[in-house]
Design a protein around this motif. Sequence first.
Motif, short mmCIF file in Angstrom:
data_model
loop_
_atom_site.label_atom_id
_atom_site.label_comp_id
_atom_site.label_asym_id
_atom_site.label_seq_id
_atom_site.Cartn_x
_atom_site.Cartn_y
_atom_site.Cartn_z
N MET A 67 0.85 -1.19 0.00
CA MET A 67 0.00 0.00 0.00
C MET A 67 0.89 1.24 0.00
N SER A 68 0.40 2.26 -0.68
CA SER A 68 1.13 3.53 -0.69
C SER A 68 0.86 4.28 0.61
N GLY A 69 1.64 5.31 0.83
CA GLY A 69 1.44 6.13 2.02
C GLY A 69 0.05 6.76 2.07
N TRP A 70 -0.43 7.23 0.92
CA TRP A 70 -1.76 7.84 0.89
C TRP A 70 -2.86 6.82 1.15
N GLN A 71 -2.67 5.59 0.69
CA GLN A 71 -3.66 4.54 0.96
C GLN A 71 -3.70 4.22 2.45
N TRP A 72 -2.54 4.29 3.13
CA TRP A 72 -2.52 4.12 4.58
C TRP A 72 -3.27 5.26 5.26
N VAL A 73 -3.07 6.47 4.77
CA VAL A 73 -3.77 7.63 5.34
C VAL A 73 -5.27 7.45 5.20
N LYS A 74 -5.72 7.00 4.02
CA LYS A 74 -7.16 6.78 3.80
C LYS A 74 -7.68 5.66 4.69
N LEU A 75 -6.92 4.58 4.81
CA LEU A 75 -7.33 3.46 5.66
C LEU A 75 -7.54 3.93 7.10
N SER A 93 -14.28 4.99 -1.82
CA SER A 93 -13.68 5.01 -0.49
C SER A 93 -12.92 6.32 -0.27
N TRP A 94 -12.33 6.86 -1.32
CA TRP A 94 -11.68 8.17 -1.21
C TRP A 94 -12.71 9.26 -0.96
N GLN A 95 -13.88 9.12 -1.55
CA GLN A 95 -14.94 10.11 -1.33
C GLN A 95 -15.36 10.13 0.14
N TYR A 96 -15.45 8.96 0.76
CA TYR A 96 -15.74 8.91 2.20
C TYR A 96 -14.65 9.63 2.98
N PHE A 97 -13.41 9.39 2.62
CA PHE A 97 -12.29 10.04 3.30
C PHE A 97 -12.39 11.57 3.16
N CYS A 98 -12.62 12.04 1.95
CA CYS A 98 -12.66 13.49 1.69
C CYS A 98 -13.86 14.18 2.34
N LEU A 99 -14.95 13.45 2.50
CA LEU A 99 -16.16 14.03 3.11
C LEU A 99 -16.26 13.71 4.60
N LEU A 100 -15.17 13.26 5.18
CA LEU A 100 -15.09 12.97 6.62
C LEU A 100 -16.06 11.89 7.05
N GLY A 129 -7.83 7.10 8.16
CA GLY A 129 -8.85 8.15 8.18
C GLY A 129 -10.26 7.61 8.15
N ASN A 130 -10.49 6.59 7.32
CA ASN A 130 -11.84 6.04 7.23
C ASN A 130 -12.20 5.19 8.44
N PHE A 131 -11.19 4.71 9.19
CA PHE A 131 -11.49 4.10 10.49
C PHE A 131 -11.85 5.17 11.50
N LEU A 132 -11.07 6.25 11.51
CA LEU A 132 -11.31 7.32 12.48
C LEU A 132 -12.64 8.05 12.24
N ASN A 133 -13.02 8.20 10.98
CA ASN A 133 -14.29 8.88 10.70
C ASN A 133 -15.48 7.93 10.78
N ILE A 144 -18.90 1.41 1.67
CA ILE A 144 -19.03 2.24 2.86
C ILE A 144 -17.66 2.27 3.51
N GLY A 145 -17.04 3.43 3.52
CA GLY A 145 -15.68 3.54 4.02
C GLY A 145 -14.74 2.76 3.12
N ASN A 146 -13.94 1.88 3.70
CA ASN A 146 -13.04 1.03 2.92
C ASN A 146 -13.61 -0.37 2.71
N VAL A 147 -14.90 -0.55 2.98
CA VAL A 147 -15.55 -1.86 2.83
C VAL A 147 -16.40 -1.86 1.56
N ILE A 148 -16.10 -2.79 0.67
CA ILE A 148 -16.90 -2.95 -0.54
C ILE A 148 -17.78 -4.17 -0.34
N LEU A 149 -19.08 -3.94 -0.36
CA LEU A 149 -20.05 -5.01 -0.11
C LEU A 149 -20.68 -5.46 -1.42
N SER A 150 -20.95 -6.76 -1.51
CA SER A 150 -21.57 -7.30 -2.71
C SER A 150 -22.34 -8.56 -2.36
#
Length: 155
Positions: free
Chosen positions: A1-9, A83-90, A11-15, A57-63
Amino acid sequence: MSGWQWVKLVGNFLNLSTLAGGLVGVVGRAEFSRGPRGLFFANGYRLGFPVAGAFTIGNVILSKHDRSYFDDARLVRHEERHSWQYFCLLGLPMLPLYVVGVVVSFLLTGDPASRNPFERLANLKDGGYVEHPVQPLGRTVTQAFSGLRSRPKGP
């Protein structure tokens, strides 16, 4: 994972959006597995809502489909963009904003995705959507009511 993907991971847990996605997956009796780039797959989702091949929803893709459904790299990229949209919209503010996008898109085109800014930013084609043109509101209303009338009646 890249550094930004870690940040999103993180961030989406924290939000709380990834936790909410996990909860929805548990309620929908999905089977969880790790996906690429900090994503989680929740396959075999059994609830009838929302009506979609996959949703994020967040970093979870449901199907409702099995794990092989995510062999399509374009679909995974599309859902990762959500998942990035969730991160950007808190986090969870994404959900009501997404619903507004669905309503506006439906009113403009008769289709819930074509003019939904969240689907457009995630790339309609990657998500398996066909873009519909803007149409007069009267046509959208007529289509909606004809669809309701053509549904079979329940028992």
